[in-house]
Write a protein that holds these residues in place. Sequence first.
Motif, PDB file in Angstrom:
ATOM      1  N   GLY A 117      42.699  50.310  35.658  1.00 56.27           N
ATOM      2  CA  GLY A 117      41.758  50.053  36.759  1.00 56.27           C
ATOM      3  C   GLY A 117      40.488  49.394  36.253  1.00 56.27           C
ATOM      4  N   ALA A 157      37.806  54.467  34.300  1.00 52.37           N
ATOM      5  CA  ALA A 157      36.550  54.871  34.940  1.00 52.37           C
ATOM      6  C   ALA A 157      36.676  54.784  36.447  1.00 52.37           C
ATOM      7  CB  ALA A 157      35.402  53.958  34.483  1.00 52.37           C
ATOM      8  N   ASN A 158      36.298  55.851  37.095  1.00 48.46           N
ATOM      9  CA  ASN A 158      36.172  55.848  38.559  1.00 48.46           C
ATOM     10  C   ASN A 158      37.464  55.472  39.273  1.00 48.46           C
ATOM     11  OD1 ASN A 158      33.393  56.592  38.704  1.00 48.46           O
ATOM     12  ND2 ASN A 158      32.897  54.536  37.956  1.00 48.46           N
ATOM     13  N   THR A 159      38.574  55.951  38.750  1.00 45.12           N
ATOM     14  CA  THR A 159      39.863  55.648  39.376  1.00 45.12           C
ATOM     15  C   THR A 159      40.533  56.886  39.983  1.00 45.12           C
ATOM     16  OG1 THR A 159      40.928  55.912  37.234  1.00 45.12           O
ATOM     17  CG2 THR A 159      40.382  53.660  37.898  1.00 45.12           C
ATOM     18  N   GLY A 199      38.848  46.948  37.264  1.00 43.92           N
ATOM     19  CA  GLY A 199      37.894  46.603  38.331  1.00 43.92           C
ATOM     20  C   GLY A 199      37.344  45.199  38.163  1.00 43.92           C
ATOM     21  N   ASP A 250      44.920  46.180  35.895  1.00 43.82           N
ATOM     22  CA  ASP A 250      44.564  46.586  37.264  1.00 43.82           C
ATOM     23  C   ASP A 250      45.623  46.032  38.205  1.00 43.82           C
ATOM     24  OD1 ASP A 250      43.183  47.478  39.623  1.00 43.82           O
ATOM     25  OD2 ASP A 250      41.283  47.271  38.561  1.00 43.82           O
ATOM     26  N   HIS A 255      42.725  42.099  41.430  1.00 39.26           N
ATOM     27  CA  HIS A 255      41.498  42.119  40.612  1.00 39.26           C
ATOM     28  C   HIS A 255      41.568  41.173  39.415  1.00 39.26           C
ATOM     29  CE1 HIS A 255      39.636  45.448  42.760  1.00 39.26           C
ATOM     30  NE2 HIS A 255      40.792  46.065  42.742  1.00 39.26           N
ATOM     31  N   LEU A 276      49.118  46.604  36.444  1.00 43.43           N
ATOM     32  CA  LEU A 276      49.494  48.004  36.248  1.00 43.43           C
ATOM     33  C   LEU A 276      48.974  48.872  37.380  1.00 43.43           C
ATOM     34  CD1 LEU A 276      50.983  50.067  34.648  1.00 43.43           C
ATOM     35  CD2 LEU A 276      49.204  50.042  32.945  1.00 43.43           C
ATOM     36  N   ASP A 277      49.887  49.108  38.344  1.00 42.42           N
ATOM     37  CA  ASP A 277      49.692  50.157  39.346  1.00 42.42           C
ATOM     38  C   ASP A 277      50.325  51.400  38.729  1.00 42.42           C
ATOM     39  OD1 ASP A 277      50.352  52.027  41.390  1.00 42.42           O
ATOM     40  OD2 ASP A 277      50.236  50.461  42.911  1.00 42.42           O
ATOM     41  N   VAL A 278      49.554  52.455  38.553  1.00 42.13           N
ATOM     42  CA  VAL A 278      50.042  53.595  37.775  1.00 42.13           C
ATOM     43  C   VAL A 278      51.332  54.189  38.343  1.00 42.13           C
ATOM     44  CG1 VAL A 278      47.765  54.206  36.888  1.00 42.13           C
ATOM     45  CG2 VAL A 278      48.585  55.283  38.991  1.00 42.13           C
ATOM     46  N   CYS A 335      28.478  49.600  37.319  1.00 43.37           N
ATOM     47  CA  CYS A 335      28.924  49.330  35.938  1.00 43.37           C
ATOM     48  C   CYS A 335      27.749  49.004  35.037  1.00 43.37           C
ATOM     49  CB  CYS A 335      29.913  48.162  35.908  1.00 43.37           C
ATOM     50  SG  CYS A 335      31.561  48.584  36.436  1.00 43.37           S
TER      51      CYS A 335
END
Length: 209
Positions: free
Chosen positions: A34, A101-103, A36, A57, A61, A82-84, A9
Amino acid sequence: MDKPFSQACENNKTPILAVLQDEFSASRKVLEIGSGTGQHAVYFAAHMPWLEWQTSDLPMHHDGILCWLADGPANAVAPLSLDVSADVWPAPGSFDGLFSANTLHIMGWPAVEDFFRSAGLCLGPEAILCVYGPFNYGGRYTSDSNARFDQWLAGRDPASAIRDFEAVNELAQASGFHLRADHTMPANNRLLSWVKPADKNDGNSYVGK
Ligand SMILES: C[S@@+](CC[C@H](N)C(=O)[O-])C[C@H]1O[C@@H](n2cnc3c(N)ncnc32)[C@H](O)[C@@H]1O
């Protein structure tokens, strides 16, 4: 607890911000999926004071994100759970920007489908969707290091994988987004941005899941 720390990051936040400041120049409320560690959220919110940055997230997290937010700017907001795939997304039209980012290479493909389907429902007209991470093009890796990274991902979780740009773009289009830009980023990453046309807000044709 100590603030969680991601060196990646720290390395990528400046080039990502340079793109987001333009992509989100007219946005007022951005949802991050996400978040993170929370490092991106505090940095991006501090440098884009015209908008509110909503973190989210999985609950595990949240303590870490809150540690970063405690010293962060007021426009970076406490995380939503929020779990998609599992959680109810914010109401349609609540956000005019979404960043992640990076999910997509971490979550399984069914969750990637859920991500775009729900993003299409959640984001209002003229909203901007930005996704950062590694992608393949024409079924090929863009670098040897991405090929090694994909192998590492598969060993850790067979559901994870670097996604094909074309497949992801197809999901975005089916959810009513038009590709706006494909930014080349350092370290063989990309930042993809889509826009939801004003007249396509109710044109969600994606019927996956
Ligand atoms: C590699 S980390 C990236 C974190 C941060 N965005 C960054 O760039 O450093 C992947 C993130 O995706 C989140 N994630 C994985 N599956 C998810 C899902 N189904 N719904 C929402 N977030 C998910 C993880 O909890 C984690 O925070």
